[in-house]
Design an enzyme around this catalytic site. Sequence first.
Site, PDB file in Angstrom:
ATOM      1  N   VAL A  11       0.828  -1.210   0.000  1.00 56.55           N
ATOM      2  CA  VAL A  11       0.000   0.000   0.000  1.00 56.55           C
ATOM      3  C   VAL A  11       0.860   1.257   0.000  1.00 56.55           C
ATOM      4  CG1 VAL A  11      -1.732   1.275   1.297  1.00 56.55           C
ATOM      5  CG2 VAL A  11      -1.898  -1.214   1.124  1.00 56.55           C
ATOM      6  N   PHE A 281     -15.379 -11.670 -10.254  1.00 56.46           N
ATOM      7  CA  PHE A 281     -15.247 -12.418  -9.010  1.00 56.46           C
ATOM      8  C   PHE A 281     -16.254 -13.547  -8.898  1.00 56.46           C
ATOM      9  CE2 PHE A 281     -11.917 -10.595  -6.208  1.00 56.46           C
ATOM     10  CZ  PHE A 281     -11.336  -9.826  -7.194  1.00 56.46           C
ATOM     11  N   CYS A 292      -5.081 -10.077   2.190  1.00 54.20           N
ATOM     12  CA  CYS A 292      -6.210  -9.205   2.546  1.00 54.20           C
ATOM     13  C   CYS A 292      -7.484  -9.941   2.914  1.00 54.20           C
ATOM     14  CB  CYS A 292      -6.477  -8.223   1.399  1.00 54.20           C
ATOM     15  SG  CYS A 292      -5.130  -7.074   1.162  1.00 54.20           S
ATOM     16  N   LYS A 352      -2.289 -15.844  -6.210  1.00 56.50           N
ATOM     17  CA  LYS A 352      -2.928 -15.504  -7.487  1.00 56.50           C
ATOM     18  C   LYS A 352      -1.823 -15.107  -8.449  1.00 56.50           C
ATOM     19  CE  LYS A 352      -3.866 -10.688  -7.192  1.00 56.50           C
ATOM     20  NZ  LYS A 352      -4.836  -9.613  -7.212  1.00 56.50           N
TER      21      LYS A 352
HETATM   22  C1  UDX Z   1      -7.986  -7.840  -2.644  1.00 57.99           C
HETATM   23  C2  UDX Z   1      -9.059  -6.869  -3.135  1.00 57.99           C
HETATM   24  O1  UDX Z   1      -9.447  -7.225  -4.440  1.00 57.99           O
HETATM   25  C3  UDX Z   1      -8.512  -5.447  -3.145  1.00 57.99           C
HETATM   26  O2  UDX Z   1      -9.531  -4.523  -3.519  1.00 57.99           O
HETATM   27  C4  UDX Z   1      -8.031  -5.083  -1.740  1.00 57.99           C
HETATM   28  O3  UDX Z   1      -7.491  -3.832  -1.715  1.00 57.99           O
HETATM   29  C5  UDX Z   1      -7.012  -6.093  -1.291  1.00 57.99           C
HETATM   30  O4  UDX Z   1      -7.535  -7.406  -1.351  1.00 57.99           O
HETATM   31  P1  UDX Z   1      -5.886  -9.058  -3.635  1.00 57.99           P
HETATM   32  O5  UDX Z   1      -5.731  -9.674  -2.300  1.00 57.99           O
HETATM   33  O6  UDX Z   1      -4.702  -8.539  -4.329  1.00 57.99           O
HETATM   34  O7  UDX Z   1      -6.952  -7.836  -3.554  1.00 57.99           O
HETATM   35  O8  UDX Z   1      -6.513 -10.197  -4.551  1.00 57.99           O
HETATM   36  P2  UDX Z   1      -7.802 -10.409  -5.461  1.00 57.99           P
HETATM   37  O9  UDX Z   1      -7.460 -10.173  -6.864  1.00 57.99           O
HETATM   38  O10 UDX Z   1      -8.935  -9.703  -4.895  1.00 57.99           O
HETATM   39  O11 UDX Z   1      -7.989 -11.981  -5.239  1.00 57.99           O
HETATM   40  C6  UDX Z   1      -8.209 -12.458  -3.936  1.00 57.99           C
HETATM   41  C7  UDX Z   1      -8.316 -13.973  -3.944  1.00 57.99           C
HETATM   42  O12 UDX Z   1      -9.541 -14.364  -4.548  1.00 57.99           O
HETATM   43  C8  UDX Z   1      -7.200 -14.667  -4.733  1.00 57.99           C
HETATM   44  O13 UDX Z   1      -6.787 -15.807  -4.030  1.00 57.99           O
HETATM   45  C9  UDX Z   1      -7.893 -15.060  -6.038  1.00 57.99           C
HETATM   46  O14 UDX Z   1      -7.322 -16.227  -6.597  1.00 57.99           O
HETATM   47  C10 UDX Z   1      -9.307 -15.350  -5.546  1.00 57.99           C
HETATM   48  N1  UDX Z   1     -10.346 -15.184  -6.581  1.00 57.99           N
HETATM   49  C11 UDX Z   1     -10.529 -13.952  -7.138  1.00 57.99           C
HETATM   50  C12 UDX Z   1     -11.141 -16.290  -6.923  1.00 57.99           C
HETATM   51  O15 UDX Z   1     -10.964 -17.389  -6.422  1.00 57.99           O
HETATM   52  N2  UDX Z   1     -12.132 -16.103  -7.845  1.00 57.99           N
HETATM   53  C13 UDX Z   1     -12.371 -14.878  -8.428  1.00 57.99           C
HETATM   54  O16 UDX Z   1     -13.285 -14.782  -9.253  1.00 57.99           O
HETATM   55  C14 UDX Z   1     -11.534 -13.771  -8.076  1.00 57.99           C
END
Ligand code: UDX
Length: 461
Positions: A11, A281, A292, A352
Amino acid sequence: MKVCVIGTGYVGLVTGVCLAEIGHSVICVDKDEAKIKMLLSNKMPIYEPGLDSLVLKNINSKKLIFTTDISGSIKSQDIIFICVGTPPLPDGSADLRYVEEVAKEIGSNLNSFKIIVNKSTVPIGSGDWVSMIVNDSLNEKAASGNTNNMNNTNASKFDVISNPEFLREGTAISDTFFPDRIVLGSASKKAIDIMKELYEPIINQKFELADISFDPKDSKRIPVVETDLVSAEMIKYAANSFLATKISFINEIANICEKAGADVKKVAAGIGLDSRIGSKFLNAGIGWGGSCFPKDVSALTKIAAEYGVSSQLLNSVINVNSQQRLLVVQKVQELLKIVKGKSIGFLGISFKPDTDDTRDAPAITIMNNLVNLGAKVKAYDPVVKNMPDTLNVKVIMCENLEDVFRESDLIILATEWKEFAEIDYESMGKLMREMNVIDGRNFLQRDILTGLGFKYTGIGC
Ligand code: UDX
């Protein structure tokens, strides 16, 4: 405007460099000398696409400075961003000791009116809490006879504002320049106006970006949510918890699809076209992880408990997610029957794609379970090269794809890195003992793989 960013994690670093890029003079401070040394030699402590070139550009233009001198930086700047970590405590609540440390520093170095910006993810009520600590530290300073040349009442010496971030790892810079909204929560209209002035280039999408690789949305005006401190703090937790809920929902649907013979990808597409639902999502898979979602959803359940509110939904969101990882272990047992002595290769370790972050990565939970069941587990990840602390040391980290496919009875795709879609599965398949693949992200082409002789297993499809 003169900005000080305290904490150079995801951040802080991304916020600092983006504010410098839109024209502000930014000092990024961190007590970690090694990290500041790295940054000064343009080595990034995190893997984030586009970050290194933007940092270098702004260091060279002298708009961005890195230092360990927190007191001097607070004194010389007008807007102080608190961007330190709030890691989870064993009970799941947020650990606020670093925020407290910084608030004390700010209080004892207050030499003129400052805006104090809470950008770290902090529990509800933390804005007022930070005010209290800054005030106490200020009074302590005054009591010790050292008033930093401040000679009027505390109240006018600073305002606290909550400005939660929503950036995602892997697209953090683009998410900062092209946010869906900017949230500003404070009791002070003055503080909100100053922050709007700070973000004006982003709000009106009026800035030149040397590196055009970032995909500007349709560059319309960015909405600003002006609210009170507590609501702004709640927006952050609610947003992350809702996204996690959406994923746990589609994963539960995927598990029903599997039994009923439906295709979750089609189901997600079908429901996602409803503008009340939205298609983002809704990718079913092995569940969410990262730095997060896990900590924010559990912190929100703690906050709910503090107020005597039962968070049944949030608890289920967490349980469905933990179950989803174990479901993959079951799939392995169904596929291989005897797991002991079998060789299983993983494609991806990070939670991810486009990040080297393995915090609470689903792949690690699954690998550790399979090692405990007696399997020989190997893993390949494009950027995670060092063994994560949470990974069982028996897991073999592979340097290349051949090693992860060779003599494997099963390949599990855990992270949907683009390059995994371009693998030559025909020749890789020939290296395997048995051509089994579990696609933990429904990312690969079932038809192509089955055409090559693979036994393909997806999640809900
Ligand atoms: C997240 C929020 O998106 C962001 O707004 C916040 O500021 C911080 O947390 P991030 O942790 O970087 O961001 O990852 P994100 O892209 O949101 O994915 C989170 C998790 O969900 C990952 O493990 C990803 O693989 C999973 N995911 C995401 C799914 O399983 N399916 C989806 O459709 C989307």
